[in-house]
Scaffold this motif. Structure first.
Motif, PDB file in Angstrom:
ATOM      1  N   ALA A 134       0.740  -1.203   0.026  1.00 56.12           N
ATOM      2  CA  ALA A 134       0.004  -0.022   0.026  1.00 56.12           C
ATOM      3  C   ALA A 134       0.772   1.245  -0.133  1.00 56.12           C
ATOM      4  O   ALA A 134       1.554   1.694   0.791  1.00 56.12           O
ATOM      5  CB  ALA A 134      -0.913  -0.017   1.164  1.00 56.12           C
TER       6      ALA A 134
ATOM      7  N   GLY B 216       7.925   1.293   6.001  1.00 58.91           N
ATOM      8  CA  GLY B 216       7.996   2.605   5.201  1.00 58.91           C
ATOM      9  C   GLY B 216       6.959   3.404   5.615  1.00 58.91           C
ATOM     10  O   GLY B 216       5.987   2.738   5.892  1.00 58.91           O
TER      11      GLY B 216
ATOM     12  N   LYS C 147      10.552  -4.476   4.716  1.00 61.54           N
ATOM     13  CA  LYS C 147      11.803  -4.799   4.280  1.00 61.54           C
ATOM     14  C   LYS C 147      12.328  -6.141   3.333  1.00 61.54           C
ATOM     15  O   LYS C 147      13.370  -6.527   3.308  1.00 61.54           O
ATOM     16  CB  LYS C 147      12.952  -4.602   5.285  1.00 61.54           C
ATOM     17  CG  LYS C 147      12.713  -3.221   5.796  1.00 61.54           C
ATOM     18  CD  LYS C 147      13.957  -3.001   6.997  1.00 61.54           C
ATOM     19  CE  LYS C 147      15.006  -2.609   6.220  1.00 61.54           C
ATOM     20  NZ  LYS C 147      16.108  -2.092   7.236  1.00 61.54           N
TER      21      LYS C 147
ATOM     22  N   ARG D  11       8.964  -0.412  -0.560  1.00 59.26           N
ATOM     23  CA  ARG D  11      10.247   0.456  -1.117  1.00 59.26           C
ATOM     24  C   ARG D  11      10.960  -0.236  -2.029  1.00 59.26           C
ATOM     25  O   ARG D  11      11.506   0.345  -2.900  1.00 59.26           O
ATOM     26  CB  ARG D  11      10.993   0.764   0.138  1.00 59.26           C
ATOM     27  CG  ARG D  11      10.211   1.779   1.251  1.00 59.26           C
ATOM     28  CD  ARG D  11      10.894   2.093   2.583  1.00 59.26           C
ATOM     29  NE  ARG D  11      10.363   0.833   3.434  1.00 59.26           N
ATOM     30  CZ  ARG D  11      11.048   0.649   4.504  1.00 59.26           C
ATOM     31  NH1 ARG D  11      11.876   1.504   5.186  1.00 59.26           N
ATOM     32  NH2 ARG D  11      10.613  -0.719   5.267  1.00 59.26           N
TER      33      ARG D  11
HETATM   34  C1  LIG Z   1       5.673   6.223   0.556  1.00 59.56           C
HETATM   35  C2  LIG Z   1       5.017   5.065   1.504  1.00 59.56           C
HETATM   36  C3  LIG Z   1       3.606   5.438   1.618  1.00 59.56           C
HETATM   37  C4  LIG Z   1       2.844   4.395   2.307  1.00 59.56           C
HETATM   38  N1  LIG Z   1       1.585   4.465   2.320  1.00 59.56           N
HETATM   39  C5  LIG Z   1       0.724   3.441   2.896  1.00 59.56           C
HETATM   40  C6  LIG Z   1      -0.454   3.358   3.069  1.00 59.56           C
HETATM   41  O1  LIG Z   1      -1.158   4.354   2.439  1.00 59.56           O
HETATM   42  N2  LIG Z   1      -1.174   2.526   3.709  1.00 59.56           N
HETATM   43  C7  LIG Z   1      -0.632   1.566   4.222  1.00 59.56           C
HETATM   44  O2  LIG Z   1      -1.172   0.762   4.795  1.00 59.56           O
HETATM   45  N3  LIG Z   1       0.640   1.360   4.181  1.00 59.56           N
HETATM   46  C8  LIG Z   1       1.391   2.617   3.504  1.00 59.56           C
HETATM   47  N4  LIG Z   1       2.959   2.432   3.576  1.00 59.56           N
HETATM   48  C9  LIG Z   1       3.537   1.136   4.217  1.00 59.56           C
HETATM   49  C10 LIG Z   1       3.904   0.227   3.278  1.00 59.56           C
HETATM   50  O3  LIG Z   1       2.533  -0.379   2.401  1.00 59.56           O
HETATM   51  C11 LIG Z   1       4.602  -1.208   3.681  1.00 59.56           C
HETATM   52  O4  LIG Z   1       3.350  -1.829   4.564  1.00 59.56           O
HETATM   53  C12 LIG Z   1       5.824  -0.927   4.479  1.00 59.56           C
HETATM   54  O5  LIG Z   1       6.364   0.334   4.048  1.00 59.56           O
HETATM   55  C13 LIG Z   1       6.710  -2.124   4.781  1.00 59.56           C
HETATM   56  O6  LIG Z   1       7.001  -2.635   3.394  1.00 59.56           O
HETATM   57  P1  LIG Z   1       8.527  -2.298   2.778  1.00 59.56           P
HETATM   58  O7  LIG Z   1       9.631  -2.488   3.825  1.00 59.56           O
HETATM   59  O8  LIG Z   1       8.690  -3.130   1.637  1.00 59.56           O
HETATM   60  O9  LIG Z   1       8.538  -0.751   2.437  1.00 59.56           O
HETATM   61  C14 LIG Z   1       3.486   3.391   2.856  1.00 59.56           C
HETATM   62  C15 LIG Z   1       5.082   3.207   2.863  1.00 59.56           C
HETATM   63  C16 LIG Z   1       5.687   4.088   2.074  1.00 59.56           C
HETATM   64  C17 LIG Z   1       7.240   3.847   1.886  1.00 59.56           C
END
Ligand SMILES: Cc1cc2nc3c(=O)[nH]c(=O)nc-3n(C[C@H](O)[C@H](O)[C@H](O)COP(=O)(O)O)c2cc1C
Ligand code: SF4
Length: 494
Positions: free
Chosen positions: A123, A306, A349, A371
């Protein structure tokens, strides 16, 4: 110089050079001498800030269809505590077909189940990300046949343009299905949720980077397009409260799930959360048993996750890391005999095939990456997403900066990253004698716990047996004690 500058402005491949002609080329110069400078003066390639250069380089290489091979052996210290590996087999098998790496989501009450890829885009809202970023992510998802989660900012025209599968996330602001007073509007929800492009509905309870925290999009940042997408007025701050107004107890959450499932025409409905107080999730599981209403899936987000912007303390010191949260959710569902009826997704991550394998080994059916896909879009980890000045056009609403991101070029990279990562996973599993990710278990993963000892994940972690929580003979006092105090009629303690 002028000709080179014009060429830089027009070329579609390098985002930096489109926004910063000529001077942007310095980046490659410094990139070139970076290894030397780092080696003599600064940190090593595995320092995570929050993603290491090694992780980012892997995504960049996979996105560009370049080789991610390494010469001369690992640079990791395999004798350092925390080092992890998969135990390979002496009888490797041919790699499985990544096209089959999918999971069926949708229980008995679901009339339109979804066959999801095991790696999807996590998301991220239109608003946090630029229009071009959303367009490229969705086109990549369409090309690769995987899902794109809208984030809580609702479904924008940019999500619709290429027609890639959508998971529509409903946060506490109910954007896109919001009544004038900020509550949930069933008719507005039904209208969007029945669109065939929407494949699943995800209720957002919390996010690992800022659990229990709402959000405000200031009036100054609300463009007409964002206002229309979210269904909010222009000229006023757009507030996401910290808690939902559509339900206030676990039982009511289950009723809300049933309502959304019915209004969407029987699509899979689940929720996303970062585990905080463990009795609250157990209360939800008690509510599932009391009401007979089950979510089709649960997505576990980790504290390491993130965000576009969050207070430092929330990012650093609130919420459970993904692995512990995932294991807790998996165990609770196994312990209550519900695990085979509810799918689990996880995010935190995840950028490599090994990350996917390790997450599956701890109980996830599929994983989401946010990310990782941002890196595929060209994110250089400048850590300025909250300033609206993202230098590569990923996390900004500034149209000038956004032109750095050329949609067809970056959509191809999103597609390549997904495809090449699953291909790497297939090869990694094959070396362990497995031809499908569903076969990997905690006994395949190993972690070093001291200079002289390693342990299988199955030895390191607590795993409950089927129905163990209900039998009254749970071998884990932690699980038993928390289960005893959890309530279906309230998020409070018993
Ligand atoms: C720029 C950005 C915007 C995000 N917006 C949302 C959001 O609107 N809703 C949500 O549930 N998570 C949001 N997240 C969290 C991500 O969906 C995800 O759960 C979290 O970053 C862990 O994944 P990653 O480590 O691959 O980034 C956002 C993350 C980032 C980096
Ligand atoms: S380049 Fe910087 S501002 Fe842009 S998305 Fe990446 S971390 Fe955020």
């Amino acid at each position: 110089m002028a000709l080179i500058g014009l060429f830089d402005l027009a070329q579609p491949v390098h985002s930096i050079r489109r926004n910063y002609p000529i001077i942007g080329r310095m980046r490659w110069f410094f990139e070139d001498i970076r290894p030397e400078i780092r080696q003599y003066l600064i940190e090593d390639d595995y320092e995570q800030l929050p993603f290491s250069r090694s992780q980012r380089s892997l995504v960049y290489a996979r996105s560009k269809n370049e080789s991610s091979e390494r010469a001369f052996g690992t640079q990791l210290d395999v004798y350092e505590s925390g080092y992890e590996f998969i135990g390979h087999s002496n009888r490797p098998v041919p790699p499985g077909d990544p096209a089959t790496f999918r999971v069926d989501i949708g229980g008995g009450d679901c009339r339109q189940p979804y066959r999801a890829s095991i790696l999807n885009i996590s998301a991220m809202s239109f608003g946090a990300l630029s229009a071009n970023a959303i367009l490229a992510l969705n086109q990549g998802a369409k090309l690769g046949g995987f899902a794109h989660d809208t984030g809580e900012g609702s479904i924008s025209p940019h999500h619709r343009h290429h027609g890639g599968d959508l998971i529509w996330e409903i946060g506490s602001g109910y954007f896109g299905c919001r009544s004038a007073d900020g509550g949930f509007d069933p008719r507005a929800f039904e209208e969007k949720a029945t669109d065939p492009q929407v494949r699943m509905i995800e209720i957002k309870l919390s996010q690992g980077a800022k659990p229990g925290h709402g959000g405000i999009l200031p009036a100054s940042k609300i463009t007409e397009e964002i206002a229309q997408t979210r269904g909010v007025p222009m000229g006023q701050d757009c507030v996401s409260p910290a808690r939902h107004s559509a339900f206030s107890t676990p039982n009511e959450l289950m009723a809300f799930i049933a309502e959304l499932r019915q209004l969407s025409g029987g699509k899979p409905v689940g929720f996303k959360l970062c585990i905080g107080q463990p009795w609250e999730f157990m209360g939800m599981v008690k509510a599932m048993m009391d009401t007979g209403i089950l979510p089709d899936f649960v997505v576990v987000d980790g504290a390491e996750g993130g965000t576009g912007a969050s207070p430092l303390e929330f990012s650093d010191h609130l919420g459970m890391p993904m692995r512990e949260g995932l294991l807790f959710v998996h165990n609770t569902l196994v312990g209550t005999g519900l695990r085979d009826r509810i799918r689990i997704g996880a995010a935190g991550k995840i950028v490599s095939a090994f990350d996917i394998a390790a997450t599956r080994a701890l109980g996830a059916d599929w994983v989401n990456a946010a990310r990782g896909f941002m890196f595929a879009l060209g994110c250089i980890q400048s850590l300025s997403c909250n300033t609206n000045r993202c230098p590569v056009g990923v996390a900004t609403q500034d149209p000038l900066l956004q032109r750095a991101l050329v949609v067809p070029e970056k959509a191809e990279r999103v597609f390549n990253f997904h495809r090449n990562t699953l291909h790497a996973l297939a090869e990694m599993l094959a070396a362990a004698g497995l031809d499908h990710p569903s076969q990997i278990g905690p006994h395949h993963l190993v972690r070093r716990v001291s200079q002289t000892e390693v342990r299988l994940f199955s030895q390191l972690h607590t795993f409950l047996a089927e129905g163990e929580l209900l039998s009254g003979s749970c071998h884990s006092s932690f699980y038993k004690n928390v289960w005893d105090i959890a309530r279906a009629d309230s998020f409070e303690l018993l």
